[in-house]
Design an enzyme around this catalytic site. Structure first.
Site, mmCIF file in Angstrom:
data_model
loop_
_atom_site.group_PDB
_atom_site.id
_atom_site.type_symbol
_atom_site.label_atom_id
_atom_site.label_comp_id
_atom_site.label_asym_id
_atom_site.label_seq_id
_atom_site.Cartn_x
_atom_site.Cartn_y
_atom_site.Cartn_z
ATOM 1 N N ILE A 141 -19.704 32.352 -3.899
ATOM 2 C CA ILE A 141 -20.735 33.296 -4.601
ATOM 3 C C ILE A 141 -22.010 32.957 -4.202
ATOM 4 C CG2 ILE A 141 -19.310 31.057 -6.354
ATOM 5 C CD1 ILE A 141 -21.614 28.964 -4.426
ATOM 6 N N GLY A 142 -22.344 33.823 -3.312
ATOM 7 C CA GLY A 142 -23.400 33.999 -2.778
ATOM 8 C C GLY A 142 -23.470 34.985 -1.479
ATOM 9 N N ARG A 143 -24.660 35.922 -1.491
ATOM 10 C CA ARG A 143 -24.604 36.264 -0.108
ATOM 11 C C ARG A 143 -25.674 36.402 0.135
ATOM 12 N NH1 ARG A 143 -19.932 40.226 0.145
ATOM 13 N NH2 ARG A 143 -20.030 38.766 2.831
ATOM 14 N N TYR A 175 -29.389 34.972 5.828
ATOM 15 C CA TYR A 175 -28.250 34.080 6.323
ATOM 16 C C TYR A 175 -27.199 34.027 6.233
ATOM 17 C CZ TYR A 175 -28.016 32.950 2.031
ATOM 18 O OH TYR A 175 -27.746 32.845 0.928
ATOM 19 N N GLY A 176 -26.472 34.509 5.729
ATOM 20 C CA GLY A 176 -25.232 34.480 5.750
ATOM 21 C C GLY A 176 -24.387 34.184 3.713
ATOM 22 N N ILE A 177 -23.508 33.756 4.244
ATOM 23 C CA ILE A 177 -22.631 33.459 2.974
ATOM 24 C C ILE A 177 -22.875 32.119 2.123
ATOM 25 C CG2 ILE A 177 -20.669 33.112 3.862
ATOM 26 C CD1 ILE A 177 -19.249 35.034 1.973
ATOM 27 N N VAL A 178 -22.349 32.074 0.812
ATOM 28 C CA VAL A 178 -22.590 30.684 0.044
ATOM 29 C C VAL A 178 -21.089 30.453 -0.614
ATOM 30 C CG1 VAL A 178 -23.394 28.896 -1.440
ATOM 31 C CG2 VAL A 178 -24.841 30.602 -0.157
ATOM 32 N N ASP A 205 -42.602 29.570 -1.927
ATOM 33 C CA ASP A 205 -42.095 30.532 -1.914
ATOM 34 C C ASP A 205 -40.483 30.608 -3.436
ATOM 35 O OD1 ASP A 205 -40.360 33.128 -1.830
ATOM 36 O OD2 ASP A 205 -38.585 32.481 -0.384
#
Length: 380
Positions: free
Chosen positions: A49-51, A54-57, A169
């Site tokens: 669902i996301g990247r 940092y990597g991937i979700v 942020d």
């Protein structure tokens, strides 16, 4: 996309097959070439669902609770001390916080073995999307939507600031949403306590939402930096385009002064550096643009609130509490339903001498706190 669980995209059917590992205690999934190894209680449908950097979700289901969750894999999390500290910060902060408008951390997946502990898997509550996706979409947003999103953002920020923490942020992609229009603030990897305002390196904060005092390298910044970001986000929400989309520092400051006017000498009290003052004074001078003329679709109360958020001098910027009490939010504001954090957050793990191994140990302890069973197996 820097989110802890925004929905949509990827293998829509979630039909990714897993391979059992470590005597069936864990399952390994291959997601677009990324290995994703999680405790066996996290079961399909598994969807990317996301990247981000940092990597991937991925989303998954906790089979013990039935809850859908978002799992963020931070690959090779200990290769770099700065990034490792950022991960630890995020975990520690979210464990300290407990608020409806801050994303909840559900678990740190315990690594199968101590010696091969390189990837960190953080489990969050799952949200459907983020504000960046919504702003960029064709989905119509009413004034009521915008007001409600702003209210929840300020409500969460009041809690964060009461814990003596600055988020640093805030941007649309760090504000998660669900179909109920609930908003939750995420990504605390850059947060700081109010007492440790070290200067931020360039790669850190998204420039478009950055307050003038940060653009001018001011080292003694305050919670007012987050209020500036909120003003930028709110304007982007109402107008569906970024307010100050600067290409670099110089253009960023120029866009700001073109809209809110060049600062007068009495606005520069926050600048300790003569160089910064000289730099500001030699910039082209601009008169303040009346916001109601530039943004005729905005009502007077919304304009007034934004003008109080986007003041060049941080000391004259409205606080979060004052913003919540502003007439624009009168129909939503309820001081008895805007809780604060009763214990300030302490970054007591910030010794400069901490190595990657120290940080790894601390994240291991966090994982054990979530998963206390069979610790001996992992230690051996």
């Amino acid at each position: 996309m820097d989110v802890a669980g925004a929905g949509g995209g990827g293998a829509a059917d979630g039909n990714i097959q897993g391979v059992p590992t470590h005597n069936g205690e864990y399952t390994q999934y291959n997601i677009f070439g990324n290995l994703f190894e999680v405790s066996r209680k996290y079961v399909p449908p598994i969807r990317p669902i996301g990247r981000g950097a940092y990597g991937i979700v991925c989303s998954a289901v906790n089979s013990e609770t039935g809850e859908e969750v978002a799992i963020k894999k931070i690959g090779n999390a200990f290769d770099n001390r700065i990034d490792a500290k950022r991960t630890l910060r995020e975990i520690k902060l979210l464990r300290h916080m407990d608020h409806e408008n801050i994303v909840a951390i559900r678990d740190i997946i315990r690594p199968p073995t101590r010696e091969n502990f390189n990837d960190v898997y953080i489990v969050y509550e799952l949200m459907d999307t983020d504000l960046h996706q919504i702003i960029r979409s064709n989905q119509p947003l009413t004034e009521d939507h915008c007001q409600y999103f702003l209210y929840q953002l300020l409500r969460g920020l009041k809690y964060i600031h009461s814990a003596k923490v600055l988020h640093r942020d805030l941007k649309p992609s760090n504000l998660l949403l669900n179909a109920n229009c609930d908003l939750k603030i995420c990504d605390f990897g850059l947060a700081r306590t109010t007492s440790e305002t070290d200067f931020m390196t360039e790669y850190v904060v998204t420039r478009w939402y950055r307050a003038p005092e940060l653009l001018l390298n001011c080292s003694e910044y305050t919670a007012a930096i987050d209020v500036w970001s909120v003003g930028c986000i709110f304007m982007e929400l109402l107008n569906r385009e970024p307010l100050f989309p600067g290409r670099d520092y110089v253009q960023q400051l120029r866009l700001i002064t073109e809209l809110i006017g060049s600062p007068e000498d009495h606005d520069l009290g926050f600048l300790r550096s003569d160089n910064a003052r000289r730099y500001i004074r030699q910039l082209p001078r601009f008169a303040r643009q009346p916001l109601d003329r530039k943004f005729p679709n905005m009502g007077p109360a919304a304009i007034d609130l934004v003008e109080h958020m986007l003041r060049f001098d941080p000391a004259r910027r409205i606080t979060v509490e004052e913003a919540l009490a502003h007439p624009y939010l009168a129909t939503l504001h309820d001081i008895n339903d805007e809780p604060i954090c009763h214990s300030p957050f302490e970054f007591d793990f910030e010794q400069p001498s901490f190595t990657e191994e120290h940080i790894k140990e601390l994240i291991m302890m966090e994982a054990i706190a979530f998963n206390p069973g069979n610790v001996g197996d992992m230690m051996s």
